[in-house]
Write a protein that holds these residues in place. Structure first.
Motif, PDB file in Angstrom:
ATOM      1  N   GLN A   1      22.173  34.678 -19.664  1.00  0.00           N
ATOM      2  CA  GLN A   1      22.046  34.127 -21.010  1.00  0.00           C
ATOM      3  C   GLN A   1      20.814  33.227 -21.126  1.00  0.00           C
ATOM      4  O   GLN A   1      20.062  33.298 -22.110  1.00  0.00           O
ATOM      5  N   ALA A   2      20.598  32.380 -20.111  1.00  0.00           N
ATOM      6  CA  ALA A   2      19.440  31.486 -20.146  1.00  0.00           C
ATOM      7  C   ALA A   2      18.143  32.273 -20.049  1.00  0.00           C
ATOM      8  O   ALA A   2      17.174  31.981 -20.768  1.00  0.00           O
ATOM      9  N   ALA A   3      18.108  33.275 -19.155  1.00  0.00           N
ATOM     10  CA  ALA A   3      16.897  34.084 -19.016  1.00  0.00           C
ATOM     11  C   ALA A   3      16.601  34.846 -20.297  1.00  0.00           C
ATOM     12  O   ALA A   3      15.436  34.965 -20.708  1.00  0.00           O
ATOM     13  N   ALA A   4      17.652  35.366 -20.953  1.00  0.00           N
ATOM     14  CA  ALA A   4      17.455  36.107 -22.201  1.00  0.00           C
ATOM     15  C   ALA A   4      16.867  35.208 -23.278  1.00  0.00           C
ATOM     16  O   ALA A   4      15.957  35.603 -24.017  1.00  0.00           O
ATOM     17  N   GLY A   5      17.378  33.968 -23.379  1.00  0.00           N
ATOM     18  CA  GLY A   5      16.861  33.050 -24.389  1.00  0.00           C
ATOM     19  C   GLY A   5      15.430  32.640 -24.137  1.00  0.00           C
ATOM     20  O   GLY A   5      14.627  32.510 -25.069  1.00  0.00           O
ATOM     21  N   CYS A   6      15.072  32.441 -22.875  1.00  0.00           N
ATOM     22  CA  CYS A   6      13.715  32.007 -22.551  1.00  0.00           C
ATOM     23  C   CYS A   6      12.695  33.129 -22.699  1.00  0.00           C
ATOM     24  O   CYS A   6      11.552  32.884 -23.094  1.00  0.00           O
ATOM     25  N   LEU A   7      13.099  34.346 -22.367  1.00  0.00           N
ATOM     26  CA  LEU A   7      12.166  35.477 -22.371  1.00  0.00           C
ATOM     27  C   LEU A   7      12.217  36.288 -23.653  1.00  0.00           C
ATOM     28  O   LEU A   7      11.400  37.198 -23.834  1.00  0.00           O
ATOM     29  N   GLY A   8      13.169  35.976 -24.522  1.00  0.00           N
ATOM     30  CA  GLY A   8      13.255  36.699 -25.787  1.00  0.00           C
ATOM     31  C   GLY A   8      13.714  38.139 -25.637  1.00  0.00           C
ATOM     32  O   GLY A   8      13.220  39.026 -26.348  1.00  0.00           O
ATOM     33  N   ILE A   9      14.627  38.392 -24.700  1.00  0.00           N
ATOM     34  CA  ILE A   9      15.158  39.731 -24.500  1.00  0.00           C
ATOM     35  C   ILE A   9      16.676  39.676 -24.603  1.00  0.00           C
ATOM     36  O   ILE A   9      17.275  38.590 -24.753  1.00  0.00           O
ATOM     37  N   SER A  10      17.333  40.827 -24.531  1.00  0.00           N
ATOM     38  CA  SER A  10      18.789  40.872 -24.631  1.00  0.00           C
ATOM     39  C   SER A  10      19.426  40.380 -23.338  1.00  0.00           C
ATOM     40  O   SER A  10      18.789  40.358 -22.268  1.00  0.00           O
ATOM     41  N   VAL A  11      20.701  39.991 -23.432  1.00  0.00           N
ATOM     42  CA  VAL A  11      21.417  39.536 -22.242  1.00  0.00           C
ATOM     43  C   VAL A  11      21.557  40.678 -21.242  1.00  0.00           C
ATOM     44  O   VAL A  11      21.426  40.472 -20.028  1.00  0.00           O
ATOM     45  N   ALA A  12      21.792  41.887 -21.750  1.00  0.00           N
ATOM     46  CA  ALA A  12      21.899  43.046 -20.852  1.00  0.00           C
ATOM     47  C   ALA A  12      20.575  43.296 -20.126  1.00  0.00           C
ATOM     48  O   ALA A  12      20.555  43.571 -18.923  1.00  0.00           O
ATOM     49  N   GLY A  13      19.472  43.185 -20.855  1.00  0.00           N
ATOM     50  CA  GLY A  13      18.167  43.362 -20.232  1.00  0.00           C
ATOM     51  C   GLY A  13      17.880  42.279 -19.203  1.00  0.00           C
ATOM     52  O   GLY A  13      17.319  42.552 -18.136  1.00  0.00           O
ATOM     53  N   ALA A  14      18.285  41.040 -19.517  1.00  0.00           N
ATOM     54  CA  ALA A  14      18.080  39.954 -18.561  1.00  0.00           C
ATOM     55  C   ALA A  14      18.923  40.165 -17.309  1.00  0.00           C
ATOM     56  O   ALA A  14      18.471  39.876 -16.191  1.00  0.00           O
ATOM     57  N   SER A  15      20.133  40.668 -17.467  1.00  0.00           N
ATOM     58  CA  SER A  15      20.989  40.941 -16.308  1.00  0.00           C
ATOM     59  C   SER A  15      20.346  41.973 -15.388  1.00  0.00           C
ATOM     60  O   SER A  15      20.364  41.830 -14.159  1.00  0.00           O
ATOM     61  N   LYS A  16      19.777  43.009 -15.979  1.00  0.00           N
ATOM     62  CA  LYS A  16      19.113  44.031 -15.170  1.00  0.00           C
ATOM     63  C   LYS A  16      17.890  43.455 -14.451  1.00  0.00           C
ATOM     64  O   LYS A  16      17.625  43.783 -13.283  1.00  0.00           O
ATOM     65  N   LEU A  17      17.137  42.603 -15.150  1.00  0.00           N
ATOM     66  CA  LEU A  17      15.978  41.981 -14.507  1.00  0.00           C
ATOM     67  C   LEU A  17      16.402  41.112 -13.326  1.00  0.00           C
ATOM     68  O   LEU A  17      15.778  41.134 -12.263  1.00  0.00           O
ATOM     69  N   LEU A  18      17.472  40.335 -13.506  1.00  0.00           N
ATOM     70  CA  LEU A  18      17.954  39.477 -12.429  1.00  0.00           C
ATOM     71  C   LEU A  18      18.420  40.310 -11.237  1.00  0.00           C
ATOM     72  O   LEU A  18      18.200  39.943 -10.079  1.00  0.00           O
ATOM     73  N   GLU A  19      19.069  41.426 -11.507  1.00  0.00           N
ATOM     74  CA  GLU A  19      19.501  42.302 -10.420  1.00  0.00           C
ATOM     75  C   GLU A  19      18.306  42.904  -9.682  1.00  0.00           C
ATOM     76  O   GLU A  19      18.342  43.083  -8.461  1.00  0.00           O
ATOM     77  N   ARG A  20      17.229  43.211 -10.402  1.00  0.00           N
ATOM     78  CA  ARG A  20      16.015  43.696  -9.745  1.00  0.00           C
ATOM     79  C   ARG A  20      15.428  42.610  -8.846  1.00  0.00           C
ATOM     80  O   ARG A  20      14.941  42.899  -7.742  1.00  0.00           O
ATOM     81  N   ALA A  21      15.467  41.371  -9.316  1.00  0.00           N
ATOM     82  CA  ALA A  21      14.956  40.269  -8.503  1.00  0.00           C
ATOM     83  C   ALA A  21      15.816  40.062  -7.262  1.00  0.00           C
ATOM     84  O   ALA A  21      15.307  39.747  -6.183  1.00  0.00           O
ATOM     85  N   VAL A  22      17.130  40.232  -7.404  1.00  0.00           N
ATOM     86  CA  VAL A  22      18.022  40.127  -6.241  1.00  0.00           C
ATOM     87  C   VAL A  22      17.713  41.235  -5.237  1.00  0.00           C
ATOM     88  O   VAL A  22      17.634  41.004  -4.024  1.00  0.00           O
ATOM     89  N   ALA A  23      17.521  42.460  -5.737  1.00  0.00           N
ATOM     90  CA  ALA A  23      17.208  43.591  -4.856  1.00  0.00           C
ATOM     91  C   ALA A  23      15.890  43.379  -4.119  1.00  0.00           C
ATOM     92  O   ALA A  23      15.721  43.837  -2.978  1.00  0.00           O
ATOM     93  N   ALA A  24      14.951  42.667  -4.758  1.00  0.00           N
ATOM     94  CA  ALA A  24      13.651  42.395  -4.120  1.00  0.00           C
ATOM     95  C   ALA A  24      13.703  41.199  -3.181  1.00  0.00           C
ATOM     96  O   ALA A  24      12.683  40.851  -2.562  1.00  0.00           O
ATOM     97  N   GLY A  25      14.866  40.554  -3.076  1.00  0.00           N
ATOM     98  CA  GLY A  25      15.003  39.402  -2.194  1.00  0.00           C
ATOM     99  C   GLY A  25      14.484  38.111  -2.774  1.00  0.00           C
ATOM    100  O   GLY A  25      14.322  37.124  -2.040  1.00  0.00           O
ATOM    101  N   LEU A  26      14.236  38.068  -4.080  1.00  0.00           N
ATOM    102  CA  LEU A  26      13.692  36.869  -4.714  1.00  0.00           C
ATOM    103  C   LEU A  26      14.768  35.958  -5.270  1.00  0.00           C
ATOM    104  O   LEU A  26      14.487  34.805  -5.620  1.00  0.00           O
ATOM    105  N   LEU A  27      15.997  36.454  -5.386  1.00  0.00           N
ATOM    106  CA  LEU A  27      17.107  35.687  -5.936  1.00  0.00           C
ATOM    107  C   LEU A  27      18.353  35.946  -5.116  1.00  0.00           C
ATOM    108  O   LEU A  27      18.478  36.990  -4.452  1.00  0.00           O
ATOM    109  N   ALA A  28      19.291  34.998  -5.194  1.00  0.00           N
ATOM    110  CA  ALA A  28      20.615  35.165  -4.603  1.00  0.00           C
ATOM    111  C   ALA A  28      21.645  34.732  -5.636  1.00  0.00           C
ATOM    112  O   ALA A  28      21.487  33.689  -6.279  1.00  0.00           O
ATOM    113  N   GLU A  29      22.680  35.548  -5.813  1.00  0.00           N
ATOM    114  CA  GLU A  29      23.733  35.194  -6.771  1.00  0.00           C
ATOM    115  C   GLU A  29      24.689  34.208  -6.111  1.00  0.00           C
ATOM    116  O   GLU A  29      25.149  34.426  -4.979  1.00  0.00           O
TER     117      GLU A  29
END
Length: 341
Positions: free
Chosen positions: A245-273
């Protein structure tokens, strides 16, 4: 004839332990100051370091708070399982003014706001600059019972020539500086060791952030269509605790799109849930997730960092675009007059 009362001793007695601790602490501060002056992520580190320093100041006021609570406040998110912040007392009422002072280019602005009762005797010139800076905080703490003296330590270190700019992670001190008229050598030793630990931890976090920055560049290059991933990673550098939700608000995209972006970052080793649920998920960089106890530390030797990418005009354009994303996020954050987004 009665003798006049003895004046309190200035500084410690400089036994072998205090001398060694003074030299070691001064060197640790110098290493951090030299590294931050050339770091490409200095602004992002500065914001995180301000949260760390403010947490220490609150803890010295006996506020029951941990560093992750200040990070969550700064990022505008509540971490599940953490105690809710009190509504009858604003523990963060001084943060915005302090953070603005840290960014102020005028070196006299903070000094002019100090009480006039703070001064130095002639003998102070015979003492190391680090002791003189800490004694300034001691005098301030004896006058002012708020967090202000602890928050003034980065400015005192800057004014004494120990750093080029105020380093916010070095905020702090010790309760003995306020409670005792003349701190003993054990008190001085505790303050010096605590300050050295803060400088060392600040340098480690800077190194981790720089590595995350380099890993982000590799991840962007590896993506066939990076899309909004560079903007997300740039946001992550400045705002380490994120939710869809926070990423979607900051980047001006949908919550679903932000969720997918965060999952890509997790897959790249840049984030941990750090949450175990499908709604109101929260993410942290792996180094902070481990440090705050959300992820178990890896055993064995640290993974070797991949070699630098080869230089090319195409890669230079990608890296420049990423740096522009970082600068834009920084501009938006500072433009709002607060360290929160």
């Amino acid at each position: 004839m009665d003798r006049p009362p003895a004046l309190p001793r200035y500084g410690p007695a400089y036994g072998p332990k205090v001398v060694a601790a003074t030299a070691s602490c001064t060197a640790a501060i110098a290493r951090l100051d030299a590294r931050i002056s050339v770091s490409p992520v200095a602004s992002a580190w500065h914001r995180r370091a301000a949260w760390s320093g403010y947490a220490k100041a609150l803890q010295l006021q006996s506020v029951e708070i941990e560093e992750i609570d200040v990070f969550s406040w700064g990022c505008g998110l509540q971490v599940p399982g953490r105690a809710l912040r009190a509504t009858n007392l604003d523990a963060f009422d001084r943060f915005d003014d302090w953070h603005a002072a840290l960014l102020d280019k005028d070196p006299l602005a903070w000094r002019d706001a100090l009480p006039t009762a703070i001064g130095e005797p002639e003998i102070a010139t015979e003492h190391p600059a680090l002791i003189r800076a800490l004694d300034q905080v001691r005098q301030h703490a004896r006058i002012d019972g708020t967090t202000l003296p602890w928050l003034s330590l980065p400015f005192a270190l800057r004014d004494k020539g120990l750093s080029a700019t105020p380093l916010p992670c070095l905020a702090g001190g010790a309760k003995a500086l306020r409670l005792k008229r003349t701190p003993d050598d054990a008190d001085w030793l505790a303050v010096l060791r605590s300050l050295e630990a803060s400088a060392t931890d600040g340098l480690k976090r800077l190194q981790a952030l720089e590595r995350n920055y380099r890993d982000a560049q590799r991840a962007i290059v590896a993506e066939y269509r990076p899309g909004a991933l560079p903007a997300l990673i740039a946001l992550l550098c400045h705002r380490p605790l994120l939710s869809p939700q926070a990423a979607a608000g900051c980047l001006g995209i949908s919550v679903a799109g932000a969720s997918k972006l965060l999952e890509r970052a997790v897959a790249a080793g840049l984030l941990a849930e750090i949450t175990q649920r499908r709604t109101w998920r929260l993410f942290l960089p792996p180094d902070l997730a481990t440090e705050f106890g959300f992820v178990a530390p890896k055993r064995g030797r640290p993974a070797k960092e991949p070699p630098p990418l080869p230089q090319s005009r195409a890669l230079a354009e990608v890296f420049d675009a990423f740096d522009q994303e970082m600068a834009e996020i920084d501009r938006v954050l500072n433009g709002r007059g607060t360290a929160r987004l």
